[in-house]
Design a protein around this motif. Structure first.
Motif, PDB file in Angstrom:
ATOM      1  N   GLU A 105      -3.696  10.459  -5.382  1.00 36.89           N
ATOM      2  CA  GLU A 105      -5.081  10.588  -5.860  1.00 36.89           C
ATOM      3  C   GLU A 105      -5.132  11.532  -7.062  1.00 36.89           C
ATOM      4  O   GLU A 105      -5.844  11.282  -8.037  1.00 36.89           O
ATOM      5  CB  GLU A 105      -5.983  11.109  -4.735  1.00 36.89           C
ATOM      6  N   LEU A 106      -4.386  12.629  -6.995  1.00 33.48           N
ATOM      7  CA  LEU A 106      -4.353  13.581  -8.114  1.00 33.48           C
ATOM      8  C   LEU A 106      -3.742  12.934  -9.348  1.00 33.48           C
ATOM      9  O   LEU A 106      -4.277  13.073 -10.457  1.00 33.48           O
ATOM     10  CB  LEU A 106      -3.542  14.819  -7.717  1.00 33.48           C
ATOM     11  N   PRO A 135       1.899   6.644   1.415  1.00 29.19           N
ATOM     12  CA  PRO A 135       0.736   5.774   1.210  1.00 29.19           C
ATOM     13  C   PRO A 135       0.064   6.062  -0.127  1.00 29.19           C
ATOM     14  O   PRO A 135       0.074   7.194  -0.609  1.00 29.19           O
ATOM     15  CB  PRO A 135      -0.181   6.142   2.385  1.00 29.19           C
ATOM     16  N   LYS A 136      -0.517   5.035  -0.724  1.00 30.03           N
ATOM     17  CA  LYS A 136      -1.218   5.227  -1.992  1.00 30.03           C
ATOM     18  C   LYS A 136      -2.493   6.044  -1.824  1.00 30.03           C
ATOM     19  O   LYS A 136      -3.103   6.458  -2.822  1.00 30.03           O
ATOM     20  CB  LYS A 136      -1.534   3.872  -2.625  1.00 30.03           C
ATOM     21  N   SER A 137      -2.897   6.279  -0.570  1.00 34.11           N
ATOM     22  CA  SER A 137      -4.055   7.135  -0.310  1.00 34.11           C
ATOM     23  C   SER A 137      -3.670   8.605  -0.219  1.00 34.11           C
ATOM     24  O   SER A 137      -4.538   9.457  -0.021  1.00 34.11           O
ATOM     25  CB  SER A 137      -4.720   6.709   1.012  1.00 34.11           C
ATOM     26  N   GLY A 158       0.796  -1.226   0.000  1.00 35.53           N
ATOM     27  CA  GLY A 158       0.000   0.000   0.000  1.00 35.53           C
ATOM     28  C   GLY A 158       0.825   1.270   0.000  1.00 35.53           C
ATOM     29  O   GLY A 158       0.307   2.353   0.251  1.00 35.53           O
ATOM     30  N   MET A 159       2.133   1.157  -0.290  1.00 36.90           N
ATOM     31  CA  MET A 159       2.999   2.323  -0.330  1.00 36.90           C
ATOM     32  C   MET A 159       3.553   2.506  -1.739  1.00 36.90           C
ATOM     33  O   MET A 159       3.648   1.558  -2.515  1.00 36.90           O
ATOM     34  CB  MET A 159       4.173   2.166   0.653  1.00 36.90           C
ATOM     35  N   THR A 160       3.902   3.729  -2.077  1.00 30.67           N
ATOM     36  CA  THR A 160       4.530   4.040  -3.360  1.00 30.67           C
ATOM     37  C   THR A 160       5.422   5.254  -3.141  1.00 30.67           C
ATOM     38  O   THR A 160       5.611   5.687  -1.995  1.00 30.67           O
ATOM     39  CB  THR A 160       3.471   4.303  -4.448  1.00 30.67           C
ATOM     40  N   SER A 161       5.999   5.800  -4.196  1.00 30.61           N
ATOM     41  CA  SER A 161       6.859   6.968  -4.026  1.00 30.61           C
ATOM     42  C   SER A 161       6.804   7.840  -5.265  1.00 30.61           C
ATOM     43  O   SER A 161       6.503   7.373  -6.360  1.00 30.61           O
ATOM     44  CB  SER A 161       8.310   6.540  -3.758  1.00 30.61           C
TER      45      SER A 161
END
Length: 339
Positions: free
Chosen positions: A29-30, A22-24, A11-14
């Motif tokens: 989201e944008l 977090p992907k949230s 659930g993580m990204t960069s």
């Protein structure tokens, strides 16, 4: 080469040159909404015959890619919309409005299939504009990008009304198999081979020389901010490479900075992110009691990455957790200039 990396399974990204988030996160989201908008515009573009409208939609897609780049890497000055992008949309809006019959500006979506697809793209554009506004409040954003997203929604609205006025209908869709030229295949294969070789031969890493250069950059920025800090750099295995103590830094910051650098590579995330996950009930609650007390859970530690690969860790100590994390993020942003 696998298309999946499994790096985001937790659930993580960069972002570019940034720590894991977090992907949230509002920025993710944008980015997702902009990707959705670009795809919807592609669907509209695919149904248009070659001409002015199709050319303009393709130019808009490229402008949106610039907004994507701005969101992913706001420190890169090259990531900017071209001058006149907003004015170009305004001119198109004015030109279309002059051609609309009376009452068409207030028509409901769905006059025909193509105009309905443009209306869907317009609603996604408005959502992207709202996402950008949220990101702007929290992280800052380019003023021209916000203007552009606002005008884009207006443009797509009048474009949909214009297409309803024309009473155009799409021809029956039939699958068409287009042969791919051998030269196109060769170009793609060559590009793929070049990318693989680039990654295989990429020997960029943190050593004493690069650690010193990075430390100098961070110390200069710390002085500009009026901070006295200890700057620690470690290798990907957690072993210290360099520790620099600025005049006036706290004695305790020496040990803390090294622990922050070590923690960032040990858990593969920033210590600021870890602090959230280490709260009671969190995934990493109690992690600071492990590994002989070498793990810390307050901001200032960031893993140093190149193309998603951790090449070292950076630890800053001397101010609040937020101040140390911000200074570490600056160090990460200037890393590509040094390697």
């Amino acid at each position: 080469m696998n298309i999946y990396t499994k790096n985001g399974d937790g659930g993580m990204t960069s972002l570019v040159h940034g720590p894991s988030i977090p992907k949230s996160d509002d920025r993710i989201e944008l980015l997702g909404t902009l990707d959705e908008l670009i795809s919807h515009l592609g669907l509209v573009k695919a149904d248009l015959s070659p001409g002015r409208e199709k050319t303009l939609l393709e130019a808009i897609q490229k402008d949106l890619l610039a907004v994507v780049a701005l969101t992913e890497d706001p420190h890169n000055r090259k990531n900017r919309l071209e001058e006149g992008a907003v004015e170009k949309l305004e001119a198109e809006i004015d030109a279309i409005r002059e051609t609309l019959p009376a009452g068409k500006e207030e028509a409901l979506p769905g006059g025909n299939r193509l105009s309905a697809r443009v209306s869907v793209a317009r609603s996604v554009a408005r959502r992207a504009e709202r996402r950008l506004s949220t990101v702007s409040i929290k992280f800052g954003s380019d003023a021209m990008a916000k203007k552009y997203m606002n005008r884009l929604g207006d443009y797509l609205y009048v474009l949909a009304r214009s297409m309803e006025a024309e009473e155009t209908e799409l021809p029956e869709e039939k699958p068409v198999l287009k042969p791919q030229k051998e030269t196109e295949m060769t170009e793609k294969n060559n590009a793929l081979i070049e990318e693989i070789l680039r990654r295989v031969n990429d020997n960029r890493k943190i050593n004493l020389e690069t650690a010193k250069k990075l430390t100098e950059k961070i110390e200069e920025e710390a002085r500009r901010r009026g901070k006295q800090a200890v700057i620690a750099v470690c290798g990907p295995e957690g072993n210290p490479i360099s520790v620099h103590v600025m005049d006036g830094a706290f004695l305790v910051s020496f040990d803390v900075a090294m622990k922050k650098a070590y923690t960032s590579v040990a858990v593969k995330m920033s210590t600021k992110e870890l602090s959230v996950l280490a709260q009671p009930g969190g995934t990493f609650y109690g992690v600071d009691k492990m590994d002989g007390g070498k793990i810390v859970i307050f901001g200032g530690g960031i893993p140093l990455k190149v193309d998603g690969r951790i090449i070292g860790g950076l630890g800053i100590s001397g101010g609040t957790g937020e101040e140390d994390h911000s200074l570490a993020e600056y160090g990460l942003s200037v890393l590509p200039e040094i390697l």
